[in-house]
Design a protein around this motif. Structure first.
Motif, short mmCIF file in Angstrom:
data_model
loop_
_atom_site.label_atom_id
_atom_site.label_comp_id
_atom_site.label_asym_id
_atom_site.label_seq_id
_atom_site.Cartn_x
_atom_site.Cartn_y
_atom_site.Cartn_z
N UNK A 69 0.83 -1.20 0.00
CA UNK A 69 0.00 0.00 0.00
C UNK A 69 0.88 1.26 0.00
N UNK A 70 1.85 1.29 0.91
CA UNK A 70 2.76 2.45 0.97
C UNK A 70 3.53 2.62 -0.34
N UNK A 71 3.94 1.50 -0.92
CA UNK A 71 4.69 1.52 -2.18
C UNK A 71 3.84 2.16 -3.29
N UNK A 72 2.56 1.77 -3.35
CA UNK A 72 1.67 2.33 -4.37
C UNK A 72 1.42 3.82 -4.12
N UNK A 73 1.23 4.20 -2.87
CA UNK A 73 1.03 5.61 -2.53
C UNK A 73 2.28 6.42 -2.88
N UNK A 74 3.44 5.88 -2.56
CA UNK A 74 4.69 6.57 -2.89
C UNK A 74 4.86 6.72 -4.40
N UNK A 75 4.47 5.69 -5.14
CA UNK A 75 4.55 5.76 -6.60
C UNK A 75 3.70 6.92 -7.13
N UNK A 76 2.49 7.08 -6.58
CA UNK A 76 1.64 8.18 -7.02
C UNK A 76 2.24 9.53 -6.63
N UNK A 77 2.89 9.61 -5.47
CA UNK A 77 3.56 10.85 -5.08
C UNK A 77 4.70 11.20 -6.03
N UNK A 78 5.47 10.18 -6.40
CA UNK A 78 6.58 10.40 -7.34
C UNK A 78 6.07 10.80 -8.72
N UNK A 79 4.96 10.19 -9.14
CA UNK A 79 4.37 10.54 -10.43
C UNK A 79 3.95 12.01 -10.44
N UNK A 80 3.38 12.50 -9.35
CA UNK A 80 2.99 13.91 -9.28
C UNK A 80 4.21 14.81 -9.42
N UNK A 81 5.31 14.43 -8.81
CA UNK A 81 6.54 15.22 -8.92
C UNK A 81 7.03 15.26 -10.37
N UNK A 82 6.92 14.14 -11.07
CA UNK A 82 7.29 14.10 -12.49
C UNK A 82 6.36 14.98 -13.32
N UNK A 83 5.06 14.82 -13.09
CA UNK A 83 4.07 15.56 -13.87
C UNK A 83 4.10 17.06 -13.58
N UNK A 84 4.64 17.46 -12.46
CA UNK A 84 4.74 18.89 -12.13
C UNK A 84 5.61 19.62 -13.15
N UNK A 85 6.39 18.88 -13.92
CA UNK A 85 7.23 19.48 -14.97
C UNK A 85 6.53 19.53 -16.32
N UNK A 86 5.32 18.99 -16.41
CA UNK A 86 4.55 19.01 -17.65
C UNK A 86 4.25 20.46 -18.01
N UNK A 87 4.38 20.83 -19.27
CA UNK A 87 4.14 22.24 -19.63
C UNK A 87 2.71 22.72 -19.39
N UNK A 88 1.75 21.82 -19.39
CA UNK A 88 0.35 22.19 -19.19
C UNK A 88 -0.10 21.69 -17.82
N UNK A 89 -0.29 22.59 -16.85
CA UNK A 89 -0.66 22.15 -15.50
C UNK A 89 -2.02 21.46 -15.41
N UNK A 90 -2.95 21.84 -16.26
CA UNK A 90 -4.26 21.21 -16.24
C UNK A 90 -4.13 19.77 -16.74
N UNK A 91 -3.38 19.60 -17.79
CA UNK A 91 -3.17 18.25 -18.34
C UNK A 91 -2.38 17.39 -17.36
N UNK A 92 -1.44 17.98 -16.64
CA UNK A 92 -0.67 17.24 -15.63
C UNK A 92 -1.60 16.71 -14.54
N UNK A 93 -2.51 17.55 -14.07
CA UNK A 93 -3.47 17.13 -13.05
C UNK A 93 -4.36 16.01 -13.59
#
Length: 192
Positions: A69-93
């Protein structure tokens, strides 16, 4: 310096770290297919390790469920950090929310196990709520700062909405509907 102190400071061996990761990946796969009653022997086999190695890392089934469970939650946290660099913030969300839906869809056999573990652990609930709220907040605040998203919704509210979408779907083919609802919700968050 006693042996106890030296052992306490020693870093885990590379093979031990690798085995733990293999076990977490195997457990996620086995539990998603077989639910909370899936065999721990099957997890060890899938990981390519012995059952003793599994028990050294995870003494109980609940320990393994919690770690996955923690591993999956951490994966989603890391994905958000990656997506924070997406040029379109709406599309990143949108991408992050879609990843949540896909994760729940592919891990549906684990949901019951996760609920059992999280239900008994207020610390685990707090950890996952904080980690996921921070992940959403990272993406949401960026969109607000760039003037692309409305500022009148809190990350906690968005997380609750996402969970509500998951639990409102009772049919076997719920994923397309959930993705559509996420898209509608994200579209409603756009600043007009």
């Amino acid at each position: 310096m006693g042996t106890e102190t030296v052992k306490a400071r020693r870093k885990p061996r590379a093979d031990s770290i690798r085995n733990r990761e293999l076990l977490l990946e195997a457990a996620a796969h086995v539990f998603s297919a077989g639910g909370p009653q899936a065999s721990l022997d099957a997890v060890a086999r899938q990981a390519g390790v012995g059952i003793g190695t599994l028990y050294r890392h995870f003494p109980t089934r609940e320990d393994l469920f919690e770690a996955v469970y923690r591993h999956e939650v951490d994966h989603l946290g890391e994905l958000a950090e990656e997506l924070a660099r997406d040029p379109d913030p709406v599309e990143a969300l949108r991408k992050w929310l879609h990843a949540n839906v896909r994760l729940v869809a592919t891990k549906k056999g684990m949901i019951e196990a996760f609920q059992l573990v999280a239900h008994g652990s207020t610390e685990l609930k707090a950890y996952s709520f904080e980690r996921l709220t921070n992940a959403i907040g990272l993406l949401l605040h960026r969109g607000v700062a760039e003037g692309k998203l409305r500022a009148d919704i809190a990350p906690e509210d968005l997380l609750r909405t996402l969970v509500g979408i998951f639990y409102s779907q009772g049919t076997a083919d719920w994923q397309p509907t959930a993705l559509r609802l996420v898209d509608i919700f994200v579209d409603g968050l756009r600043k007009r």
